[in-house]
Design a protein around this motif. Structure first.
Motif, PDB file in Angstrom:
ATOM      1  N   LEU A  38       0.813  -1.215   0.000  1.00 48.71           N
ATOM      2  CA  LEU A  38       0.000   0.000   0.000  1.00 48.71           C
ATOM      3  C   LEU A  38       0.850   1.270   0.000  1.00 48.71           C
ATOM      4  CD1 LEU A  38      -2.722   1.412   0.134  1.00 48.71           C
ATOM      5  CD2 LEU A  38      -2.625   1.232   2.628  1.00 48.71           C
ATOM      6  N   LEU A  39       1.773   1.393   0.928  1.00 48.35           N
ATOM      7  CA  LEU A  39       2.581   2.613   1.010  1.00 48.35           C
ATOM      8  C   LEU A  39       3.479   2.760  -0.215  1.00 48.35           C
ATOM      9  CD1 LEU A  39       3.530   2.604   4.805  1.00 48.35           C
ATOM     10  CD2 LEU A  39       1.636   3.772   3.658  1.00 48.35           C
ATOM     11  N   GLU A  40       3.958   1.636  -0.730  1.00 50.93           N
ATOM     12  CA  GLU A  40       4.777   1.658  -1.940  1.00 50.93           C
ATOM     13  C   GLU A  40       3.977   2.220  -3.114  1.00 50.93           C
ATOM     14  OE1 GLU A  40       6.848  -1.562  -4.988  1.00 50.93           O
ATOM     15  OE2 GLU A  40       6.360  -2.172  -2.944  1.00 50.93           O
ATOM     16  N   GLN A  41       2.698   1.863  -3.181  1.00 48.86           N
ATOM     17  CA  GLN A  41       1.836   2.364  -4.255  1.00 48.86           C
ATOM     18  C   GLN A  41       1.578   3.863  -4.091  1.00 48.86           C
ATOM     19  OE1 GLN A  41       0.158   2.317  -7.632  1.00 48.86           O
ATOM     20  NE2 GLN A  41       0.382   0.234  -6.836  1.00 48.86           N
ATOM     21  N   LEU A  42       1.366   4.295  -2.866  1.00 47.87           N
ATOM     22  CA  LEU A  42       1.018   5.700  -2.629  1.00 47.87           C
ATOM     23  C   LEU A  42       2.217   6.632  -2.732  1.00 47.87           C
ATOM     24  CD1 LEU A  42      -1.515   5.292   0.320  1.00 47.87           C
ATOM     25  CD2 LEU A  42      -2.027   5.945  -2.036  1.00 47.87           C
ATOM     26  N   VAL A  43       3.406   6.135  -2.432  1.00 52.56           N
ATOM     27  CA  VAL A  43       4.581   7.002  -2.508  1.00 52.56           C
ATOM     28  C   VAL A  43       4.872   7.396  -3.952  1.00 52.56           C
ATOM     29  CG1 VAL A  43       6.411   5.259  -2.794  1.00 52.56           C
ATOM     30  CG2 VAL A  43       6.850   7.324  -1.425  1.00 52.56           C
ATOM     31  N   ARG A  44       4.348   6.636  -4.907  1.00 45.84           N
ATOM     32  CA  ARG A  44       4.541   6.959  -6.327  1.00 45.84           C
ATOM     33  C   ARG A  44       3.632   8.091  -6.795  1.00 45.84           C
ATOM     34  NH1 ARG A  44       3.912   0.752  -8.485  1.00 45.84           N
ATOM     35  NH2 ARG A  44       5.732  -0.164  -7.409  1.00 45.84           N
ATOM     36  N   GLN A  45       2.590   8.368  -6.028  1.00 46.48           N
ATOM     37  CA  GLN A  45       1.607   9.374  -6.441  1.00 46.48           C
ATOM     38  C   GLN A  45       2.011  10.762  -5.953  1.00 46.48           C
ATOM     39  OE1 GLN A  45      -0.762   8.346  -8.448  1.00 46.48           O
ATOM     40  NE2 GLN A  45      -0.064   6.220  -8.174  1.00 46.48           N
ATOM     41  N   GLU A  46       1.678  11.762  -6.757  1.00 44.21           N
ATOM     42  CA  GLU A  46       1.871  13.137  -6.309  1.00 44.21           C
ATOM     43  C   GLU A  46       0.949  13.401  -5.132  1.00 44.21           C
ATOM     44  OE1 GLU A  46       1.689  16.133  -9.291  1.00 44.21           O
ATOM     45  OE2 GLU A  46       2.513  14.811 -10.835  1.00 44.21           O
ATOM     46  N   PRO A  47       1.311  14.324  -4.249  1.00 43.68           N
ATOM     47  CA  PRO A  47       0.469  14.606  -3.081  1.00 43.68           C
ATOM     48  C   PRO A  47      -0.975  14.908  -3.475  1.00 43.68           C
ATOM     49  CG  PRO A  47       2.576  15.696  -2.847  1.00 43.68           C
ATOM     50  CD  PRO A  47       2.548  15.120  -4.243  1.00 43.68           C
ATOM     51  N   CYS A  48      -1.896  14.228  -2.832  1.00 40.00           N
ATOM     52  CA  CYS A  48      -3.321  14.423  -3.096  1.00 40.00           C
ATOM     53  C   CYS A  48      -4.090  14.114  -1.810  1.00 40.00           C
ATOM     54  CB  CYS A  48      -3.790  13.526  -4.241  1.00 40.00           C
ATOM     55  SG  CYS A  48      -3.658  11.757  -3.885  1.00 40.00           S
ATOM     56  N   GLY A  56     -11.402   0.043  11.990  1.00 39.45           N
ATOM     57  CA  GLY A  56     -10.248  -0.577  12.587  1.00 39.45           C
ATOM     58  C   GLY A  56      -9.000  -0.396  11.741  1.00 39.45           C
ATOM     59  N   SER A  57      -7.923   0.048  12.338  1.00 40.48           N
ATOM     60  CA  SER A  57      -6.609   0.294  11.732  1.00 40.48           C
ATOM     61  C   SER A  57      -6.546   1.575  10.909  1.00 40.48           C
ATOM     62  CB  SER A  57      -6.147  -0.887  10.864  1.00 40.48           C
ATOM     63  OG  SER A  57      -6.755  -0.884   9.579  1.00 40.48           O
ATOM     64  N   SER A  58      -7.656   2.290  10.736  1.00 41.40           N
ATOM     65  CA  SER A  58      -7.644   3.470   9.864  1.00 41.40           C
ATOM     66  C   SER A  58      -6.754   4.585  10.410  1.00 41.40           C
ATOM     67  CB  SER A  58      -9.067   3.984   9.642  1.00 41.40           C
ATOM     68  OG  SER A  58      -9.663   4.381  10.859  1.00 41.40           O
ATOM     69  N   HIS A  59      -6.697   4.760  11.732  1.00 40.45           N
ATOM     70  CA  HIS A  59      -5.861   5.818  12.301  1.00 40.45           C
ATOM     71  C   HIS A  59      -4.387   5.513  12.073  1.00 40.45           C
ATOM     72  CE1 HIS A  59      -9.070   8.080  14.299  1.00 40.45           C
ATOM     73  NE2 HIS A  59      -9.630   6.906  14.485  1.00 40.45           N
ATOM     74  N   TYR A  60      -4.019   4.239  12.176  1.00 40.95           N
ATOM     75  CA  TYR A  60      -2.639   3.842  11.893  1.00 40.95           C
ATOM     76  C   TYR A  60      -2.274   4.173  10.452  1.00 40.95           C
ATOM     77  CZ  TYR A  60       1.131   0.759  10.362  1.00 40.95           C
ATOM     78  OH  TYR A  60       2.271   0.269   9.787  1.00 40.95           O
ATOM     79  N   TRP A  61      -3.133   3.745   9.515  1.00 40.47           N
ATOM     80  CA  TRP A  61      -2.836   3.994   8.107  1.00 40.47           C
ATOM     81  C   TRP A  61      -2.858   5.482   7.790  1.00 40.47           C
ATOM     82  CZ3 TRP A  61      -0.256   0.732   5.567  1.00 40.47           C
ATOM     83  CH2 TRP A  61      -0.426  -0.652   5.740  1.00 40.47           C
ATOM     84  N   ALA A  62      -3.727   6.221   8.429  1.00 43.56           N
ATOM     85  CA  ALA A  62      -3.783   7.668   8.193  1.00 43.56           C
ATOM     86  C   ALA A  62      -2.454   8.329   8.548  1.00 43.56           C
ATOM     87  CB  ALA A  62      -4.915   8.285   9.015  1.00 43.56           C
ATOM     88  N   ARG A  63      -1.860   7.931   9.673  1.00 45.31           N
ATOM     89  CA  ARG A  63      -0.573   8.502  10.071  1.00 45.31           C
ATOM     90  C   ARG A  63       0.530   8.116   9.082  1.00 45.31           C
ATOM     91  NH1 ARG A  63      -2.454   6.699  15.198  1.00 45.31           N
ATOM     92  NH2 ARG A  63      -1.001   4.925  15.156  1.00 45.31           N
ATOM     93  N   GLN A  64       0.502   6.849   8.646  1.00 44.54           N
ATOM     94  CA  GLN A  64       1.521   6.391   7.697  1.00 44.54           C
ATOM     95  C   GLN A  64       1.410   7.129   6.363  1.00 44.54           C
ATOM     96  OE1 GLN A  64       3.954   3.961   8.528  1.00 44.54           O
ATOM     97  NE2 GLN A  64       3.093   4.410  10.532  1.00 44.54           N
ATOM     98  N   GLN A  66      -0.037  10.108   5.831  1.00 48.25           N
ATOM     99  CA  GLN A  66       0.319  11.513   6.024  1.00 48.25           C
ATOM    100  C   GLN A  66       1.829  11.720   5.933  1.00 48.25           C
ATOM    101  OE1 GLN A  66      -1.475  12.527   9.837  1.00 48.25           O
ATOM    102  NE2 GLN A  66      -2.974  13.843   8.830  1.00 48.25           N
ATOM    103  N   ALA A  67       2.573  10.752   6.453  1.00 48.60           N
ATOM    104  CA  ALA A  67       4.039  10.858   6.438  1.00 48.60           C
ATOM    105  C   ALA A  67       4.597  10.857   5.018  1.00 48.60           C
ATOM    106  CB  ALA A  67       4.652   9.712   7.240  1.00 48.60           C
ATOM    107  N   LEU A  68       3.795  10.387   4.051  1.00 48.85           N
ATOM    108  CA  LEU A  68       4.229  10.395   2.652  1.00 48.85           C
ATOM    109  C   LEU A  68       3.945  11.732   1.975  1.00 48.85           C
ATOM    110  CD1 LEU A  68       2.942   6.869   1.508  1.00 48.85           C
ATOM    111  CD2 LEU A  68       5.217   7.482   2.360  1.00 48.85           C
ATOM    112  N   GLY A  69       3.267  12.645   2.661  1.00 48.74           N
ATOM    113  CA  GLY A  69       2.976  13.958   2.101  1.00 48.74           C
ATOM    114  C   GLY A  69       1.558  14.140   1.607  1.00 48.74           C
ATOM    115  N   HIS A  70       0.725  13.115   1.766  1.00 48.28           N
ATOM    116  CA  HIS A  70      -0.674  13.227   1.338  1.00 48.28           C
ATOM    117  C   HIS A  70      -1.535  13.819   2.452  1.00 48.28           C
ATOM    118  CE1 HIS A  70       0.142  10.927  -2.271  1.00 48.28           C
ATOM    119  NE2 HIS A  70       0.671   9.943  -1.557  1.00 48.28           N
ATOM    120  N   GLU A  71      -2.633  14.442   2.049  1.00 46.89           N
ATOM    121  CA  GLU A  71      -3.643  14.873   3.013  1.00 46.89           C
ATOM    122  C   GLU A  71      -4.611  13.707   3.209  1.00 46.89           C
ATOM    123  OE1 GLU A  71      -7.308  18.104   3.427  1.00 46.89           O
ATOM    124  OE2 GLU A  71      -5.770  18.370   1.879  1.00 46.89           O
ATOM    125  N   VAL A  72      -4.920  13.378   4.445  1.00 50.52           N
ATOM    126  CA  VAL A  72      -5.767  12.216   4.726  1.00 50.52           C
ATOM    127  C   VAL A  72      -7.059  12.655   5.409  1.00 50.52           C
ATOM    128  CG1 VAL A  72      -5.928   9.981   5.877  1.00 50.52           C
ATOM    129  CG2 VAL A  72      -3.727  10.754   4.968  1.00 50.52           C
TER     130      VAL A  72
END
Length: 213
Positions: A38-48, A56-64, A66-72
């Protein structure tokens, strides 16, 4: 490929579905990826803007993410349902999440920090211990009543009266019943100790929390 402005993600345990929307709401792409991708796929995208259902687990993924530069944005699941088109499946769910986010009228759920989740875990575990204690206290009171031994309602009354009932040779309790009830009472007392520990943790947290102060 059309620049993506919003990506909706349907979270699951192992496989995630992504649905991207362009500037005019058109579909940019669809992807199905494994958890580890998942993160590998998103790091390829321009910030969006990346939208997830608050589950369940959504807050964890949201933080991860966000760290890639996306708005969540975390969206309440009950508000996303209205955007679902056609038969319910992973792709349609991801599309509904993306379109609900683009609509802009759904108030997102605040993303919890790891520390905020720690406090949530503390309170949920304490609540579980408290429920177990109440369940066992009611069970003990009910079982004693079947032998004609009545203990008033309340935890304090149970702590006070049950040991006396177990030691009273003149009541109708059999030796076998005394043995079984004694073991359950020991379990009850362990829960009391556990709950006291959680209560102390809550007090210590309150002392350090500026809002509580």
């Amino acid at each position: 490929m059309t620049k993506l402005t919003t990506i909706g993600i349907d979270l699951a345990k192992n496989t995630f579905v992504l649905y991207g929307l362009g500037p005019k709401g058109q579909c940019g792409w669809k992807r199905k990826v494994r958890r580890s991708q998942l993160l590998e796929q998103l790091v390829r995208q321009e910030p969006c803007t990346v939208a997830l259902e608050a589950c369940g687990s959504s807050h964890y993924w949201a933080r991860q993410i966000q760290a890639l530069g996306h708005e969540v944005e975390l969206l309440p699941p009950q508000h996303v349902k209205g955007y679902l088109r056609g038969q319910k499946n992973d792709y349609n769910d991801a599309q509904a999440i993306a379109e609900a986010c683009e609509h802009g009228r759904i108030r997102p759920v605040p993303i919890k920090s790891a520390e905020q989740q720690d406090e949530q875990v503390l309170h949920k575990l304490r609540q579980g211990v408290s429920k177990d204690r109440t369940r066992i206290s009611n069970q003990l009171r009910g079982l004693l009543a079947e032998y004609g031994v009545i203990i008033p309602k309340g935890i304090a009354a149970l702590r006070r009266e049950l040991p006396l009932a177990l030691a009273d040779a003149d009541n109708a309790l059999t030796e076998r019943a005394r043995q079984l009830l004694s073991r359950q009472y020991q379990h009850f007392m362990k829960l009391e100790e556990e709950l006291a520990w959680y209560d102390e943790q809550v007090k210590q947290t309150a002392k350090q929390d500026e809002t509580c102060q």
